[in-house]
Design a protein around this motif. Structure first.
Motif, PDB file in Angstrom:
ATOM      1  N   GLN A  27       0.814  -1.211   0.000  1.00 56.52           N
ATOM      2  CA  GLN A  27       0.000   0.000   0.000  1.00 56.52           C
ATOM      3  C   GLN A  27       0.854   1.270   0.000  1.00 56.52           C
ATOM      4  O   GLN A  27       0.591   2.199  -0.768  1.00 56.52           O
ATOM      5  CB  GLN A  27      -0.919  -0.031   1.219  1.00 56.52           C
ATOM      6  CG  GLN A  27      -1.854   1.136   1.335  1.00 56.52           C
ATOM      7  CD  GLN A  27      -2.686   1.081   2.601  1.00 56.52           C
ATOM      8  OE1 GLN A  27      -2.311   0.441   3.582  1.00 56.52           O
ATOM      9  NE2 GLN A  27      -3.814   1.748   2.593  1.00 56.52           N
ATOM     10  N   ASN A  89      -3.960   5.905   2.844  1.00 59.70           N
ATOM     11  CA  ASN A  89      -5.275   5.293   2.671  1.00 59.70           C
ATOM     12  C   ASN A  89      -6.209   5.997   1.691  1.00 59.70           C
ATOM     13  O   ASN A  89      -6.924   5.338   0.943  1.00 59.70           O
ATOM     14  CB  ASN A  89      -5.994   5.227   4.025  1.00 59.70           C
ATOM     15  CG  ASN A  89      -5.196   4.475   5.051  1.00 59.70           C
ATOM     16  OD1 ASN A  89      -4.860   3.319   4.849  1.00 59.70           O
ATOM     17  ND2 ASN A  89      -4.851   5.145   6.137  1.00 59.70           N
ATOM     18  N   ARG A  90      -6.215   7.328   1.733  1.00 58.22           N
ATOM     19  CA  ARG A  90      -7.248   8.051   0.989  1.00 58.22           C
ATOM     20  C   ARG A  90      -6.741   9.435   0.598  1.00 58.22           C
ATOM     21  O   ARG A  90      -6.074  10.113   1.376  1.00 58.22           O
ATOM     22  CB  ARG A  90      -8.477   8.170   1.871  1.00 58.22           C
ATOM     23  CG  ARG A  90      -9.656   8.866   1.271  1.00 58.22           C
ATOM     24  CD  ARG A  90     -10.827   8.721   2.258  1.00 58.22           C
ATOM     25  NE  ARG A  90     -11.777   9.796   2.186  1.00 58.22           N
ATOM     26  CZ  ARG A  90     -12.934   9.714   1.569  1.00 58.22           C
ATOM     27  NH1 ARG A  90     -13.276   8.607   0.952  1.00 58.22           N
ATOM     28  NH2 ARG A  90     -13.769  10.728   1.564  1.00 58.22           N
ATOM     29  N   THR A 112      -8.936   5.737  -3.111  1.00 56.60           N
ATOM     30  CA  THR A 112      -8.729   4.911  -1.923  1.00 56.60           C
ATOM     31  C   THR A 112      -7.714   3.831  -2.238  1.00 56.60           C
ATOM     32  O   THR A 112      -7.696   3.265  -3.335  1.00 56.60           O
ATOM     33  CB  THR A 112     -10.040   4.276  -1.426  1.00 56.60           C
ATOM     34  OG1 THR A 112     -10.626   3.517  -2.483  1.00 56.60           O
ATOM     35  CG2 THR A 112     -11.019   5.338  -0.963  1.00 56.60           C
ATOM     36  N   GLU A 114      -6.554   0.423  -0.709  1.00 57.29           N
ATOM     37  CA  GLU A 114      -6.983  -0.603   0.242  1.00 57.29           C
ATOM     38  C   GLU A 114      -6.052  -1.797   0.167  1.00 57.29           C
ATOM     39  O   GLU A 114      -5.931  -2.444  -0.879  1.00 57.29           O
ATOM     40  CB  GLU A 114      -8.412  -1.024  -0.091  1.00 57.29           C
ATOM     41  CG  GLU A 114      -8.962  -2.093   0.789  1.00 57.29           C
ATOM     42  CD  GLU A 114     -10.333  -2.563   0.323  1.00 57.29           C
ATOM     43  OE1 GLU A 114     -10.868  -3.462   0.997  1.00 57.29           O
ATOM     44  OE2 GLU A 114     -10.855  -2.073  -0.698  1.00 57.29           O
ATOM     45  N   ILE A 116      -5.560  -5.289   0.406  1.00 58.51           N
ATOM     46  CA  ILE A 116      -6.497  -6.406   0.419  1.00 58.51           C
ATOM     47  C   ILE A 116      -5.828  -7.712   0.822  1.00 58.51           C
ATOM     48  O   ILE A 116      -6.500  -8.648   1.210  1.00 58.51           O
ATOM     49  CB  ILE A 116      -7.229  -6.549  -0.926  1.00 58.51           C
ATOM     50  CG1 ILE A 116      -6.261  -6.702  -2.085  1.00 58.51           C
ATOM     51  CG2 ILE A 116      -8.141  -5.358  -1.155  1.00 58.51           C
ATOM     52  CD1 ILE A 116      -6.927  -6.973  -3.418  1.00 58.51           C
ATOM     53  N   THR A 121      -2.554  -4.220  -3.186  1.00 57.71           N
ATOM     54  CA  THR A 121      -3.316  -3.010  -2.918  1.00 57.71           C
ATOM     55  C   THR A 121      -4.351  -2.777  -4.010  1.00 57.71           C
ATOM     56  O   THR A 121      -4.027  -2.818  -5.198  1.00 57.71           O
ATOM     57  CB  THR A 121      -2.378  -1.779  -2.857  1.00 57.71           C
ATOM     58  OG1 THR A 121      -1.367  -2.022  -1.879  1.00 57.71           O
ATOM     59  CG2 THR A 121      -3.148  -0.517  -2.518  1.00 57.71           C
TER      60      THR A 121
END
Length: 161
Positions: A27, A89-90, A112, A114, A116, A121
């Motif tokens: 990420q 994250n965002r 976003t 994320e 996973i 990501t």
């Protein structure tokens, strides 16, 4: 097939264009490559047209300016302001294609990031428009294909870092 080759998915939903893809990268690395100008200038934009201006002040209240330039000198400037920066994250920001008459239509993009799975990501980019006409105008200029092209070049860029 390289470890980053997955499908980029796009769809129109209500007044939004949504583009998403899963990257086989952590990420934080995806975030950095998506937001830092030294990376953005290598992958962002439509049809591989070079991004020759890439100014980024990545903070809430900060701004950005990207300008692509065709071989014939035609410029495609994009400007906006960062509304939210939640590393990694965002990211929420406004976007204006700064060419008349399109510069009358500001959109808001929600990216976003994320995680996973470990080292995987999902990036979802949702751009919201204020009206159906603004959305259709953006689609008519090739925004959807440009977003897909950017995600594809972004995947290739991630493979190199």
């Amino acid at each position: 097939m390289s470890k980053n080759e997955t499908e980029t998915i796009s769809r129109v939903e209500n007044l939004s264009l949504i583009v998403e893809r899963v990257y086989n990268m952590p990420q934080q690395l995806v975030w950095d490559a998506w937001t830092k100008p030294e990376h953005v200038s290598l992958w962002w934009g439509y049809r591989g047209v070079p991004l020759y201006v890439c100014n980024v002040d990545l903070r809430q209240g900060g701004s950005y300016r990207y300008v692509q330039k065709e071989e014939d000198g035609t410029e495609y400037p994009f400007i906006g302001n960062y509304l939210e920066v939640d590393t990694p994250n965002r990211l929420v920001y406004t976007q204006i294609f700064d060419v008349e008459p399109f510069n009358e239509h500001e959109s808001v993009t929600y990216d976003t990031f994320e995680e996973i799975e470990e080292e995987k990501t999902k990036l979802t980019s949702r751009t919201e428009f204020k009206s159906a006409e603004a959305l259709q105008g953006a689609l008519d200029t090739g925004m959807e294909q440009g977003a897909i092209d950017s995600m594809e070049r972004f995947a290739k860029h991630l493979e190199k870092i």
